[in-house]
Design a protein around this motif. Structure first.
Motif, PDB file in Angstrom:
ATOM      1  N   CYS A  78       0.816  -1.223   0.000  1.00 52.22           N
ATOM      2  CA  CYS A  78       0.000   0.000   0.000  1.00 52.22           C
ATOM      3  C   CYS A  78       0.842   1.261   0.000  1.00 52.22           C
ATOM      4  O   CYS A  78       0.361   2.321   0.380  1.00 52.22           O
ATOM      5  N   GLN A  79       2.133   1.155  -0.397  1.00 49.38           N
ATOM      6  CA  GLN A  79       3.025   2.319  -0.298  1.00 49.38           C
ATOM      7  C   GLN A  79       2.525   3.511  -1.102  1.00 49.38           C
ATOM      8  O   GLN A  79       2.081   3.378  -2.229  1.00 49.38           O
ATOM      9  N   ILE A  80       2.652   4.682  -0.472  1.00 49.68           N
ATOM     10  CA  ILE A  80       2.239   5.932  -1.129  1.00 49.68           C
ATOM     11  C   ILE A  80       3.315   6.988  -0.879  1.00 49.68           C
ATOM     12  O   ILE A  80       4.168   6.827  -0.006  1.00 49.68           O
ATOM     13  N   THR A  81       3.274   8.069  -1.652  1.00 51.77           N
ATOM     14  CA  THR A  81       4.215   9.168  -1.462  1.00 51.77           C
ATOM     15  C   THR A  81       3.435  10.471  -1.269  1.00 51.77           C
ATOM     16  O   THR A  81       2.821  10.967  -2.225  1.00 51.77           O
ATOM     17  N   PRO A  82       3.429  11.015  -0.056  1.00 49.49           N
ATOM     18  CA  PRO A  82       2.770  12.310   0.139  1.00 49.49           C
ATOM     19  C   PRO A  82       3.661  13.436  -0.399  1.00 49.49           C
ATOM     20  O   PRO A  82       4.887  13.304  -0.381  1.00 49.49           O
ATOM     21  N   SER A  83       3.052  14.492  -0.915  1.00 47.10           N
ATOM     22  CA  SER A  83       3.826  15.645  -1.381  1.00 47.10           C
ATOM     23  C   SER A  83       3.491  16.839  -0.500  1.00 47.10           C
ATOM     24  O   SER A  83       2.340  16.999  -0.082  1.00 47.10           O
ATOM     25  N   TYR A  84       4.502  17.657  -0.271  1.00 45.32           N
ATOM     26  CA  TYR A  84       4.305  18.835   0.585  1.00 45.32           C
ATOM     27  C   TYR A  84       4.553  20.093  -0.224  1.00 45.32           C
ATOM     28  O   TYR A  84       5.305  20.086  -1.188  1.00 45.32           O
ATOM     29  N   GLY A  85       3.871  21.184   0.160  1.00 44.69           N
ATOM     30  CA  GLY A  85       4.093  22.458  -0.514  1.00 44.69           C
ATOM     31  C   GLY A  85       2.791  22.961  -1.144  1.00 44.69           C
ATOM     32  O   GLY A  85       1.700  22.510  -0.787  1.00 44.69           O
ATOM     33  N   ASP A  86       2.962  23.883  -2.110  1.00 44.80           N
ATOM     34  CA  ASP A  86       1.814  24.519  -2.768  1.00 44.80           C
ATOM     35  C   ASP A  86       1.444  23.791  -4.030  1.00 44.80           C
ATOM     36  O   ASP A  86       2.316  23.525  -4.859  1.00 44.80           O
ATOM     37  N   PHE A  87       0.194  23.458  -4.219  1.00 48.80           N
ATOM     38  CA  PHE A  87      -0.257  22.782  -5.446  1.00 48.80           C
ATOM     39  C   PHE A  87      -1.433  23.540  -6.038  1.00 48.80           C
ATOM     40  O   PHE A  87      -2.586  23.130  -5.883  1.00 48.80           O
ATOM     41  N   PRO A  88      -1.130  24.691  -6.700  1.00 47.76           N
ATOM     42  CA  PRO A  88      -2.215  25.504  -7.256  1.00 47.76           C
ATOM     43  C   PRO A  88      -3.118  24.692  -8.190  1.00 47.76           C
ATOM     44  O   PRO A  88      -4.337  24.892  -8.213  1.00 47.76           O
ATOM     45  N   LYS A  89      -2.503  23.778  -8.909  1.00 52.30           N
ATOM     46  CA  LYS A  89      -3.266  22.940  -9.841  1.00 52.30           C
ATOM     47  C   LYS A  89      -4.394  22.199  -9.123  1.00 52.30           C
ATOM     48  O   LYS A  89      -5.485  22.002  -9.658  1.00 52.30           O
ATOM     49  N   HIS A  90      -4.100  21.748  -7.915  1.00 49.08           N
ATOM     50  CA  HIS A  90      -5.115  21.005  -7.155  1.00 49.08           C
ATOM     51  C   HIS A  90      -5.840  21.923  -6.164  1.00 49.08           C
ATOM     52  O   HIS A  90      -6.751  21.481  -5.469  1.00 49.08           O
ATOM     53  N   VAL A 112      -0.105  21.840   1.087  1.00 45.05           N
ATOM     54  CA  VAL A 112       0.118  20.720   2.019  1.00 45.05           C
ATOM     55  C   VAL A 112       1.190  21.129   3.025  1.00 45.05           C
ATOM     56  O   VAL A 112       2.313  21.480   2.641  1.00 45.05           O
ATOM     57  N   ARG A 113       0.820  21.129   4.288  1.00 41.77           N
ATOM     58  CA  ARG A 113       1.780  21.518   5.341  1.00 41.77           C
ATOM     59  C   ARG A 113       2.322  20.275   6.035  1.00 41.77           C
ATOM     60  O   ARG A 113       1.726  19.207   5.964  1.00 41.77           O
ATOM     61  N   ASP A 114       3.460  20.487   6.713  1.00 39.95           N
ATOM     62  CA  ASP A 114       4.005  19.400   7.554  1.00 39.95           C
ATOM     63  C   ASP A 114       2.896  18.942   8.500  1.00 39.95           C
ATOM     64  O   ASP A 114       2.107  19.762   8.964  1.00 39.95           O
ATOM     65  N   GLY A 115       2.862  17.688   8.745  1.00 35.99           N
ATOM     66  CA  GLY A 115       1.835  17.185   9.658  1.00 35.99           C
ATOM     67  C   GLY A 115       0.528  16.857   8.967  1.00 35.99           C
ATOM     68  O   GLY A 115      -0.464  16.549   9.631  1.00 35.99           O
ATOM     69  N   ALA A 116       0.513  16.935   7.613  1.00 39.09           N
ATOM     70  CA  ALA A 116      -0.707  16.576   6.880  1.00 39.09           C
ATOM     71  C   ALA A 116      -1.034  15.101   7.080  1.00 39.09           C
ATOM     72  O   ALA A 116      -2.189  14.696   7.041  1.00 39.09           O
ATOM     73  N   LEU A 117       0.012  14.295   7.266  1.00 35.77           N
ATOM     74  CA  LEU A 117      -0.205  12.886   7.649  1.00 35.77           C
ATOM     75  C   LEU A 117       0.319  12.718   9.071  1.00 35.77           C
ATOM     76  O   LEU A 117       1.240  13.444   9.497  1.00 35.77           O
ATOM     77  N   THR A 118      -0.225  11.743   9.779  1.00 33.75           N
ATOM     78  CA  THR A 118       0.232  11.485  11.150  1.00 33.75           C
ATOM     79  C   THR A 118       1.694  11.069  11.170  1.00 33.75           C
ATOM     80  O   THR A 118       2.224  10.576  10.161  1.00 33.75           O
ATOM     81  N   GLU A 119       2.337  11.248  12.319  1.00 34.63           N
ATOM     82  CA  GLU A 119       3.691  10.735  12.522  1.00 34.63           C
ATOM     83  C   GLU A 119       3.699   9.222  12.338  1.00 34.63           C
ATOM     84  O   GLU A 119       2.649   8.592  12.386  1.00 34.63           O
ATOM     85  N   TRP A 120       4.886   8.655  12.174  1.00 37.61           N
ATOM     86  CA  TRP A 120       5.014   7.209  12.032  1.00 37.61           C
ATOM     87  C   TRP A 120       4.531   6.523  13.295  1.00 37.61           C
ATOM     88  O   TRP A 120       4.995   6.841  14.385  1.00 37.61           O
ATOM     89  N   ASN A 121       3.616   5.595  13.174  1.00 39.31           N
ATOM     90  CA  ASN A 121       3.225   4.812  14.347  1.00 39.31           C
ATOM     91  C   ASN A 121       4.153   3.607  14.501  1.00 39.31           C
ATOM     92  O   ASN A 121       5.049   3.385  13.673  1.00 39.31           O
ATOM     93  N   ALA A 122       3.944   2.837  15.543  1.00 37.28           N
ATOM     94  CA  ALA A 122       4.874   1.750  15.865  1.00 37.28           C
ATOM     95  C   ALA A 122       4.924   0.696  14.749  1.00 37.28           C
ATOM     96  O   ALA A 122       5.987   0.192  14.402  1.00 37.28           O
ATOM     97  N   VAL A 123       3.767   0.389  14.171  1.00 36.53           N
ATOM     98  CA  VAL A 123       3.689  -0.650  13.130  1.00 36.53           C
ATOM     99  C   VAL A 123       4.490  -0.226  11.896  1.00 36.53           C
ATOM    100  O   VAL A 123       5.308  -0.989  11.363  1.00 36.53           O
ATOM    101  N   GLU A 124       4.271   1.037  11.488  1.00 35.01           N
ATOM    102  CA  GLU A 124       4.941   1.552  10.296  1.00 35.01           C
ATOM    103  C   GLU A 124       6.448   1.664  10.544  1.00 35.01           C
ATOM    104  O   GLU A 124       7.265   1.310   9.696  1.00 35.01           O
ATOM    105  N   GLN A 125       6.798   2.139  11.753  1.00 32.55           N
ATOM    106  CA  GLN A 125       8.213   2.296  12.114  1.00 32.55           C
ATOM    107  C   GLN A 125       8.910   0.929  12.123  1.00 32.55           C
ATOM    108  O   GLN A 125      10.005   0.776  11.606  1.00 32.55           O
TER     109      GLN A 125
END
Ligand code: FES
Length: 653
Positions: A47-59, A63-76
């Protein structure tokens, strides 16, 4: 306050989800193609994905830091133990906290585009019939007496929302052992022939099954059997291999095999046993070569002509030998490996045999139609799959016609005095100087001593052993162009042609290509008999094409596609000089390589493609060459080189 906005790329699908929603769940709700085998437990990494951060005028998103949760124990834990590429997250563990743009990389998409169709380069998306599902199954309980299979069903319902399953008998036999070995965690392979059908468990492994599933795409020809071991995850061909069809010992061509079945009480049975044994050997060898466990080969697709089709299935082909050439069935056939009688594959491996078009036009022609898509063509395309039997398709968007023509094995180098298969030592291309009448050639496996065009002068050291199909086609066409042959195909004498390479042979003449006999090597000639064999083969091919053109009411086609294992090696100019194919601008002759094999691979990877070929086959108009009186007339006229009556204006250019 509104919920965070999630935009998935490349699909562009977007939606708002409450903070804390796992990315995988959001993807599922939006119908975004994001894979999972473990069902969101953080162990399969599909299920790997790549989040992008920054300005996306097109969309319209920042996207600011913290848009996704920190790494939990399972992911880590997964990252520490197994590693994750820079920037990647596990979609089942990362949760949405703010507006975010999420890219789904190709390897995380189930339906990624992989197999390219040759004609128009349209990609086919992966849509395999068999997929893996990891489940945690309740242990049996004295107070609740349910069977292990029923608890597997419950787990699939609860963890994958799969309401009902059936199980293949061989899997049921081993089920209890695997469950206990996996400590109530197992990975099941579910085969779902079409969207909405009840899936069947066709394989089961203890714990999480790592490494993907595989399939075999098999082009079962009358002369050779070719297999492509394919990843059912990526669609990539991992290994390809081929063997001679051992049925050759019962008869070189199709009709001689049908007569063998008619004359011998156990004829059909013996031929079925022979081909199954060869397929078992091929499957074993190809898996070993690729280092793939055979138990992961869960799907196999066959394409073949009607006689091979019946003999594969253990059906007596006798009806195919006489009008009205009724097939036992023209529908696609689905069964499992054990029922077919294959031993090298898991007993419950699923087999899909493409539909046949008609009594003489088989699943191999259907596969060519799937891969080349004449029904999508804007211009009128003639597609010929050249083999021991030629499959011929003519069509465009309005209508597609098909026939098959008994060319015999001459195009494959058989029934030719110095003929051989396309293997090292075979002359595959030849040029004859129109003035000196001296030959130059290309030999498979030898790249020394060549001139700028890659051709050689005659040399005793060339390692030549014979001449293969493309070589003999070029030889006959070159002889015609060099004036060594008259239009009727008669080889001239030394006196008439001015070269002592035209040597007497019995009451006819032969052209001497290569003579190493003084050193104990071969002496290679093109004899009058060879010319006649090629004339018969090419007349059959041309007559089939003309019959379809008559049926369609045209005397020209817009383009020609040469398919078949050796179609790729035929020079368009030589094919036309010989009159194998109708007149068409030379740059309109293309090669599709092994289109039947490609069609098999497409059907292996995609359920949608199977539905597509079943629809295509219903729409094709079949033309039966054997009972069509005009075929004989076309055949006779096509015997001349290039043709007795049809003009070839393109050759004059
Ligand atoms: Fe398996 Fe995320 S779904 S690791």
């Amino acid at each position: 306050e509104t919920d965070p906005l999630v935009v998935f790329t490349p699909s562009g699908k977007r939606g708002r989800f409450p903070a804390g929603t796992p990315v995988l769940q959001a993807a599922r709700q939006l119908g975004v193609d994001l894979d999972s085998v473990c069902g969101g437990r953080g162990i399969c990494s599909k299920c790997q994905i790549t989040p992008s951060y920054g300005d996306f005028p097109k969309h319209g998103v920042t996207v600011r830091d913290g848009a996704l949760t920190e790494w939990n124990a399972v992911e880590q834990r997964y990252k520490d133990k197994r590693g994750l590429k820079e920037g990647r997250r596990l979609g089942c563990q990362a949760r949405i906290e703010g507006d975010v743009v999420i890219d789904v990389p190709p390897e995380s998409q189930v339906h990624r585009q992989v197999v390219r169709k040759a004609a128009d380069a349209r990609a086919v998306a992966m849509d395999p019939a068999t997929r893996l599902h990891f489940i945690e199954v309740d242990e049996p309980d004295m107070h609740e007496p349910t069977g292990d299979l029923e608890r597997i069903g419950r787990a699939l319902k609860a963890q994958w929302d799969i309401a009902r399953v059936t199980v293949a008998m061989p899997v049921l036999r081993g089920l209890q052992t695997v469950l206990r070995k996996g400590n109530w965690q197992v990975t099941v392979a579910l085969h779902t022939p079409r969207e909405g059908a009840v899936p069947q468990i066709t394989a089961i492994w203890p714990g999480l099954r790592e490494g993907g599933l595989h399939g075999l795409a098999i082009d079962l020809g009358s002369t050779t059997i070719a297999a492509h071991l394919t990843s059912l995850e990526t669609g990539a061909v991992i290994a390809s291999s081929g063997v001679m069809n051992p049925q050759i010992r019962f008869g070189e061509d199709l009709m001689s095999r049908v007569s063998y079945a008619m004359m011998n009480p156990s004829g059909a049975v013996d031929m079925t046993a022979a081909v199954l044994e060869a397929i078992d050997g091929l499957a074993t060898a190809i898996a070993a070569e690729a280092g793939v466990e055979r138990e992961t080969i869960v799907e196999t697709v066959f394409v073949c002509n009607p006689v091979m089709h019946h003999l594969l299935l253990g059906i007596d082909p006798v009806e195919l030998g006489q009008a009205p050439f009724a097939l036992a069935t023209s529908d696609p056939v689905t069964l499992d490996a054990a029922t077919l009688g294959l031993k090298a594959l898991p007993a419950s491996a699923q087999i899909y045999i493409l539909p046949c078009i008609a009594g003489h036009v088989g699943a191999d022609a259907a596969a060519v139609a799937l891969s080349e898509q004449p029904g999508q063509s804007d211009d009128l395309a003639l597609i010929v799959d050249v083999g021991t039997n030629a499959e011929i398709l003519l069509g465009d968007k309005t209508r597609v016609l098909a026939c098959s023509s008994p060319t015999g094995p001459a195009f494959e180098g058989a029934q030719i005095s110095s003929g051989q298969r396309a293997a090292p030592g075979a002359i595959e291309a030849i040029r004859i100087d129109p003035v000196t009448k001296e030959p130059r050639f290309k030999v498979i496996g030898c790249d020394k001593w060549s001139d700028e065009e890659g051709f050689w002068q005659e040399t005793a050291q060339s390692g030549i052993t014979g001449i293969c199909g493309s070589g003999i086609i070029e030889a006959v066409a070159e002889m015609r162009m060099a004036g060594l042959l008259d239009p009727s195909g008669l080889v001239g004498s030394a006196a008439a042609t001015g070269t002592d390479r035209c040597i007497p042979e019995g009451r006819t003449h032969a052209y001497l290509i290569h003579d190493a006999s003084a050193a104990g090597g071969p002496r290679i000639t093109v004899t009058q008999g060879d010319i006649r064999a090629i004339q018969l083969a090419k007349s059959a091919l041309y007559a089939g094409a003309r019959l379809l053109m008559d049926e369609r009411g045209v005397d020209k086609v817009d383009r020609v596609v040469l398919a078949g294992a050796f179609g790729a090696h035929i020079s368009p100019l030589h094919a036309m000089v010989l009159g194998m194919i109708p007149d068409v601008p030379l740059d309109k002759v293309t090669s599709a390589g092994n289109a039947a094999g490609t069609g098999a691979r497409i059907a292996l990877c995609s359920r949608e493609a199977r539905a597509d070929v079943e629809r295509i086959v219903r729409q094709i108009t079949k033309v039966e060459t054997a009972i069509e009186p005009r075929f004989q007339e076309h055949f006779v006229n096509a015997n001349a080189i290039p043709h007795a009556t049809d003009p070839f204006p393109e050759l004059a250019k």
